[in-house]
Each structure stands twice: as C-alpha cells, then as structure tokens.
Enzyme design. Sequence first.
Site, PDB file in Angstrom:
ATOM      1  N   ARG A   1      -2.586 -13.828  44.847  1.00  0.00           N
ATOM      2  CA  ARG A   1      -3.619 -13.974  43.817  1.00  0.00           C
ATOM      3  C   ARG A   1      -4.695 -12.895  43.920  1.00  0.00           C
ATOM      4  O   ARG A   1      -5.181 -12.396  42.910  1.00  0.00           O
ATOM      5  CB  ARG A   1      -4.226 -15.374  43.902  1.00  0.00           C
TER       6      ARG A   1
ATOM      7  N   LYS B   1      -9.920 -14.404  40.102  1.00  0.00           N
ATOM      8  CA  LYS B   1     -10.989 -14.946  40.941  1.00  0.00           C
ATOM      9  C   LYS B   1     -11.944 -13.801  41.231  1.00  0.00           C
ATOM     10  O   LYS B   1     -11.693 -12.962  42.095  1.00  0.00           O
ATOM     11  CB  LYS B   1     -10.374 -15.511  42.232  1.00  0.00           C
TER      12      LYS B   1
ATOM     13  N   GLU C   1     -10.986 -25.641  32.415  1.00  0.00           N
ATOM     14  CA  GLU C   1     -11.272 -26.062  33.783  1.00  0.00           C
ATOM     15  C   GLU C   1     -12.774 -26.186  33.966  1.00  0.00           C
ATOM     16  O   GLU C   1     -13.531 -26.092  32.991  1.00  0.00           O
ATOM     17  CB  GLU C   1     -10.647 -25.092  34.799  1.00  0.00           C
TER      18      GLU C   1
END
Length: 340
Positions: A82, A184, A220
């Site tokens: 990620r 992220k 989210e």
Amino acid sequence: MAKKDIDWGSLGFGYIETDYRYLASFKDGKWDEGQIITDPNVTLNECACVFQYAQTVFEGLKAYTTEDGRTVTFRPDLNAERINQSAARLQMPTLPEGMFIDAVKKVVKANEDWVPPFGSGASLYVRPYIMGTNAVIGVKPADEYQFRILTTPVGPYFKGGAKPLTIRVSDFDRAAPNGTGHIKAGLNYAMSLYAIVDAHEKGFAENMYLDSATRTKVEETGGANFLFVTRDGKVVTPKSNTILPSITRRSLIQVAKEYLGLEAEEREITLEEVKDMAECGLCGTAAVISPVGKVNDHGTEICFPSGMDEMGPITKKLYDTLTGIQMGKIKAPEGWIVEI
Ligand SMILES: *Cc1c(COP(=O)(O)O)cnc(C)c1O
C-alpha cells in the site's frame, strides 16, 4: 532485554519518544541501504517539497506481544504494497521488494523494550513514511527522498469496553475528489481536519463521508472503513475506489467467511439503506472495530438495534476472532502473523 518501566495499561494514543528510528535516503535514482538512528528530529531545507507541496505518504501498523511471548506484526506485506501504491500516486519512488518489511523488523527489534507485554492491551505503533526532501519551488516532484519509520507505544484502544459511537453524515468531502482518496497520505488528513473539528464541536465522534460525485453512497470516515451487518446477518462493506483499502477491513471480511461461516460482501452501500442495517462498525488498525450506535443525518437519527451500550453480536464475534488470531490464540491464515 528489559521492558521499559511504563504503566502500559494507562497509555493513551499519543506520541512517546522511543530510543531508535529508521532512516533510508533516496538520491541519484536509488535508495541507500538504510540504518537505525537515534535522533528523533528531522533537519531539512525550508523549501523541501514535503513542506511546500505536501509530498509525503505514510503507513500505520502495530507490533505487539503474543500469548506465547513472540514479538510480531500483522500482515506487514499489505502495508508494504500500500505504501508503494500511495508513493506512486504522488510521483515518489517506491521501495524495492523486501525493504519495507526488513526496515520494520529492524526498527521494532531495536525498540524491543518498548513493545508492550502480552495482556496489557497496548502495542507499539509503527509509523513508516516517505517524503520529498530537496528544495523545490516550481511545482514538480522532488528528486531526493527519505523513508523513515518512527515507533511509539500506544495504549489499549478500548479502555473499559467498547462504547458505541455517535457519528454524523458529513457535508464535507473526506479527500480531494480527484481520486486520491485511496492513498494513505497526509494531504487527505489535512483536508479532513476542518470537518473533524467541526464534528467534535457538534458532539459527534466521526464523520460519515459520502461519495463526492452523487452524495448518495457511503464512503468511509476520516481514518476507518465502514462495516455493516444486515438484518439477515450478512456482513457488508462499501466498495469504492476512492476509499483507503483498510487491511483490517479486508481481514475481517475473510474472518467472516472463513472462520464464522457468514456471508460477506463488498458492494456499493447507499445512505438510504443504512437505516435498514442491524450493526455498524468502523475498522482500522488502532481499534480493530469501533462500534457505531447512531448516525445523525442532518437531524434525523438512524439508531442501530445493537444500541448505545455494547457492540452488536456479530461485530463482537468478528472483533474477538480477529484479535484472537492476532494474539496467537486462534490459528492464523498463512502469512498473517510475521515474527520480528
Ligand atoms: C489507515 C486508514 C484506514 C484503516 O486502514 P488499516 O489498514 O485497517 O489500518 C482507513 N481509512 C483511512 C483513510 C486510513 O488512512
């Protein structure tokens, strides 16, 4: 080796300086071999790309002690994958195969005295990050980068039980609506600060963000993915390419299917159908699952049948099974638990 003299059970989620950190530098098109260092301060030029254009990405994972006394981390291969996806999206160099996990192992090993003992509920939070470090004033990516990892001990997320949260449907977007929601990066968090402070001022623990294009679908919260349980006992979680692919959420879906024999699916979830759900939780590394009791949609309250006193029954089973796997009480799927 002697563990630090800390009251592990009373730690919160805050920064405590540990003894060592990891640093690797990227220059002339390649990463150096990296090293463990002691200085917690970073000295950079005032015009570093990270300061001016926020060219930085990060990860978050935990190191902890299992029941049989091993120091482990949970699925770090997925964090490695990620951070490279995040880095690529911000035009940053990716980390070669093996470098991420090797660095995590080295820095946790160096700080082993800071890894909380089994049963304390605490863990050593591991925060890897990559940033553009050379001076850049015209808008372009940096040429030089640092990959760093800091660690800090954090307390048990649920002190005295997991109390369900009240959240609100947000009118703000979580991330830039240009497709960066799946990475992220601090830039998404910077953009969420206004919404989170506003939510807290109004008495809500979190924001439920909707898709920015139609404002009808559940995305989210600021730092956790949603997981719902339908009234017929199916586990469902929003499918969207603008949310961060939570490792906890992906693990819980697998646990639901393979350990609990539940039906579980990733699909679009509309705000409209939230009122028909039986349970709701927020999943992420820090809390595993935080139960949600109530969603406030512009003054209209959606109350889940599981109520405001405890986790819903299926959420609880998911929580107990995943934490059991993490702590070595339940046999883990191949590759989930990585020993330091
Ligand atoms: C880190 C993060 C999560 C949770 O992901 P985990 O891999 O489960 O820790 C969810 N949403 C956002 C925006 C995040 O940054």
